[in-house]
Every structure is written in structure tokens, then in C-alpha cells.
Design an enzyme around this catalytic site. Structure first.
Site, PDB file in Angstrom:
ATOM      1  N   SER A  10       0.818  -1.212   0.000  1.00 45.82           N
ATOM      2  CA  SER A  10       0.000   0.000   0.000  1.00 45.82           C
ATOM      3  C   SER A  10       0.857   1.269   0.000  1.00 45.82           C
ATOM      4  O   SER A  10       0.553   2.219  -0.717  1.00 45.82           O
ATOM      5  CB  SER A  10      -0.972   0.015   1.181  1.00 45.82           C
ATOM      6  OG  SER A  10      -0.273   0.209   2.376  1.00 45.82           O
TER       7      SER A  10
ATOM      8  N   ALA B 238       3.958   1.862  -1.131  1.00 48.04           N
ATOM      9  CA  ALA B 238       4.599   2.133  -2.426  1.00 48.04           C
ATOM     10  C   ALA B 238       3.547   2.526  -3.463  1.00 48.04           C
ATOM     11  O   ALA B 238       3.791   3.400  -4.302  1.00 48.04           O
ATOM     12  CB  ALA B 238       5.382   0.900  -2.891  1.00 48.04           C
TER      13      ALA B 238
ATOM     14  N   ASP C  29       9.107  -3.634  -3.819  1.00 51.07           N
ATOM     15  CA  ASP C  29       7.738  -3.099  -3.840  1.00 51.07           C
ATOM     16  C   ASP C  29       7.600  -1.978  -4.861  1.00 51.07           C
ATOM     17  O   ASP C  29       6.711  -2.004  -5.721  1.00 51.07           O
ATOM     18  CB  ASP C  29       7.362  -2.523  -2.461  1.00 51.07           C
ATOM     19  CG  ASP C  29       6.897  -3.581  -1.495  1.00 51.07           C
ATOM     20  OD1 ASP C  29       7.232  -4.755  -1.714  1.00 51.07           O
ATOM     21  OD2 ASP C  29       6.209  -3.232  -0.518  1.00 51.07           O
TER      22      ASP C  29
HETATM   23  O1  PMV Z   1       5.726  -6.605   3.573  1.00 46.12           O
HETATM   24  P1  PMV Z   1       5.949  -6.271   2.142  1.00 46.12           P
HETATM   25  O2  PMV Z   1       5.053  -6.927   1.194  1.00 46.12           O
HETATM   26  O3  PMV Z   1       6.127  -4.818   1.890  1.00 46.12           O
HETATM   27  O4  PMV Z   1       7.286  -6.960   1.689  1.00 46.12           O
HETATM   28  C1  PMV Z   1       8.471  -6.821   2.311  1.00 46.12           C
HETATM   29  C2  PMV Z   1       9.452  -7.690   1.623  1.00 46.12           C
HETATM   30  C3  PMV Z   1      10.738  -7.840   2.389  1.00 46.12           C
HETATM   31  O5  PMV Z   1      11.562  -8.668   1.593  1.00 46.12           O
HETATM   32  C4  PMV Z   1      10.508  -8.504   3.718  1.00 46.12           C
HETATM   33  C5  PMV Z   1      11.410  -6.500   2.603  1.00 46.12           C
HETATM   34  C6  PMV Z   1      11.953  -5.855   1.350  1.00 46.12           C
HETATM   35  O6  PMV Z   1      12.253  -4.651   1.425  1.00 46.12           O
HETATM   36  O7  PMV Z   1      12.121  -6.523   0.334  1.00 46.12           O
END
Ligand code: PMV
Length: 316
Positions: A111, A113, A155
Site C-alpha cells: 500500500s 509504495a 515493492d
Molecule cells: O511486507 P511487504 O510486502 O512490503 O514486503 C516486504 C518484503 C521484504 O523482503 C521482507 C522487505 C523488502 O524490502 O524486500
């Protein structure tokens, strides 16, 4: 001027991607952020985001406010070429920015990003100063760093380009195309879990036990590489086992939770080919690979097991 940005889901490789390993992520178009920028008779830059009860003029917000800081970044961006219309920040016209979203916050659907991408696109079009995807991606990454500590950048990349991506931090963006479409059910635990915390915890554990965590990340890297191969060669049914294995590795990284494990278990019991948590973990979402005909029944099983919402999405 209007712009929107989709949600996203990570298929494989979360957390390991922060340490330079590959990860796969896809846009989720069933949810999105919409931003509209209009001229306003009121002086200044007015922001209306009813979903978080925000109605404020930009200069009254703290400089690190998640939405305010994105707007400030765009308005002061070195990427913005001079405005042909002469319109810009601080002109005599006021600006009104309206933000609405169907992406749940802090649940692994990107959300933050998506809000940033949609604001930047709408604002740069409004100012008649278009930005390239590369520039948008870089601006959003800057704001992600303000709020998420050490983000990998996955993201902002998948949401800016709105395409499936095979992502390695610091490397040129690679997109991928499934050889055959496949279906994923997303189940939300309804528990908000800030990514910054789980990423910080993994970092502390990695510092304490670097060899063990490097080994876990290497195993995840192999999974992401194999997954891309199976997806591109039209054998998505083989992803189920990889999801199960990736989930085990995430458990060992301590980022699962009883609620995520319960949903993963329920999905498998209802006939999913494999399932795993997705994103930062501890709460937020999990995903399950399903045959299309079973998608509804797996979604129902997830709801009976406590999922607050489910989304069925086809990756193509
Ligand atoms: O929680 P999300 O979907 O924003 O994903 C984070 C993904 C991680 O690998 C845990 C962190 C990152 O910055 O890639």
C-alpha cells in the site's frame, strides 16, 4: 489529473531479497490506489485521504509524514524538467490532492509504495512535467527508505512497472512472462504487521548467526530461480512444492506467526498445491497456489480459518 497504482504480492524470496538474493513479485490489480490532483481556490497544497482521516495542508505536516514527504519529494525533484506551463509548487494557484485506496495498510500488498507511485504520477502529469518509470521508481524508493529502514526496492519496482518482476537489489529490472496463466488465492490474517520490524528482527538474527542465515537465504535464492523457470516454461503446478519449502525457510527466519501458519495449513487442507506467507510476515497476507476450479473453495476454507479477506488473482 488522475493516476492509479496496483497492489502487489511477493511470490517467492521475501527477506532474502534484502540480502541480494532474487525474488519474484507480481502486481495485484484487484486492489488499487487512486489519486486525483485538481486546481484549488484555497492557497497551498491540500491533501485529502479520507481512508486515513487526513485533511491537511502540506506545510502543516511533519517533514517525514509518509504522504507529505512524497509530495515534497516530487515538488523538489531534480528529475522534474522546467514546467512549460509555468505551473509549479508555490504558484498562485492552490492544489488539491485526493487519495483513495482499496489496498489494506501494512499487510504485504504494497500500500505504501502504491500510494507513492500514484501521487507521483498524478502530480507530475498535473504539473505537465512527465517522469520516466525509472525516475518514478527512484523517487518512490527514496520514500520507502524513509519509512522502511532497509527496503530491497522490490515493492516500488513491481508497482511502478506494473509487471511481474524477477528482482535482484541493485541489478537492472527483469520482468517475466508466465508460459501458462496460474491462479493464486491471497488470504489476509487481518493483523497489521510493519515490515520494518520483521526486517529489523531478521537483520539482528543474521548479525548474530550469519552463516545460518546466509544458508537460509541461499536456499531461498535457489527456490526463486527454479520458480521463475517453472513459470516461464509453463509448468506452474510445480510451484506448490516450492511455496511449501519457502514457507518453511521463512518460519526458520522467525517471520511466520500462528495465524499465518493456520491459514497456510487450511489452504493446503482445502486442496491448494502449496502455500506460504507473503511479504514481511508476522501478520499480513499469505498466498496459496490453486487449480482455478478450486479457487473459490480454498478462499472459503481460508475465511473459515480466520482470513479477514481473500482475493483470487490470475497471474498471466
Ligand atoms: O511486507 P511487504 O510486502 O512490503 O514486503 C516486504 C518484503 C521484504 O523482503 C521482507 C522487505 C523488502 O524490502 O524486500
Amino acid at each position: 489529473m488522475k493516476a492509479s497504482a496496483p497492489g502487489k504480492i511477493i511470490l517467492f524470496g521475501e527477506h532474502a531479497v534484502v540480502y541480494g538474493r532474487p525474488a519474484l513479485a507480481v502486481p495485484v490489480n484487484q486492489v488499487q490506489v487512486d489519486v486525483e490532483v485538481l486546481n484549488s481556490s484555497a492557497q497551498g497544497v491540500w491533501i485529502h485521504a479520507p481512508i486515513i482521516d487526513l485533511h491537511a495542508e502540506l506545510s502543516t505536516l511533519p517533514p517525514d509524514h509518509p504522504i507529505g514527504s512524497v509530495i515534497l519529494k516530487v515538488l523538489s525533484s531534480p528529475f522534474l524538467p522546467p514546467s512549460p506551463s509555468g505551473r509549479g509548487a508555490g504558484g498562485e494557484d492552490g492544489i488539491e490532492i485526493r487519495i483513495s485506496s482499496t489496498i489494506p495498510v501494512a499487510s504485504g500488498l504494497g500500500s505504501g509504495a502504491a500510494v507513492s507511485v500514484a501521487i507521483i504520477c498524478a502530480l507530475s502529469s498535473f504539473l505537465n512535467r512527465p517522469l520516466t518509470n525509472e525516475q518514478i521508481n527512484e523517487l518512490v524508493f527514496e520514500t520507502e527508505k524513509l519509512h522502511h529502514g532497509t527496503p530491497s526496492g522490490i515493492d516500488n519496482t513491481v508497482i511502478t512497472y506494473n509487471m511481474p518482476v524477477y528482482y535482484i537489489k541493485g541489478k537492472p529490472i527483469e520482468t517475466f512472462k508466465p508460459g501458462k496463466p496460474f491462479t493464486i488465492v491471497i488470504g489476509d490474517t487481518g493483523i497489521p504487521a510493519p515490515t520494518k520490524e520483521s526486517v529489523g528482527d531478521v537483520r539482528r538474527l543474521w548479525l548474530r548467526d550469519t552463516n545460518r542465515f546466509e544458508t537460509l537465504f541461499n536456499e531461498v535464492a535457489q527456490i526463486s530461480t527454479m520458480a521463475r523457470h517453472f513459470i516461464e516454461t509453463g509448468r506452474p503446478e510445480l510451484l506448490g512444492e516450492l511455496m511449501d519449502h519457502n514457507h518453511e525457510l521463512l518460519q526458520q527466519m522467525t517471520v511466520s506467526s500462528p495465524e499465518l501458519d493456520a491459514l497456510v495449513h487450511a489452504a493446503r487442507k482445502a486442496g491448494a498445491l502449496g502455500a506460504k506467507l507473503s511479504g514481511g510476515g508476522r501478520g499480513g497476507n499469505m498466498i496459496a497456489l490453486v487449480e482455478q476450479a478450486r479457487a473459490e473453495s480454498v478462499a472459503q476454507a481460508l475465511q473459515s480459518a480466520g482470513a479477514k479477506r481473500t482475493i483470487i488473482t490470475e497471474i498471466k
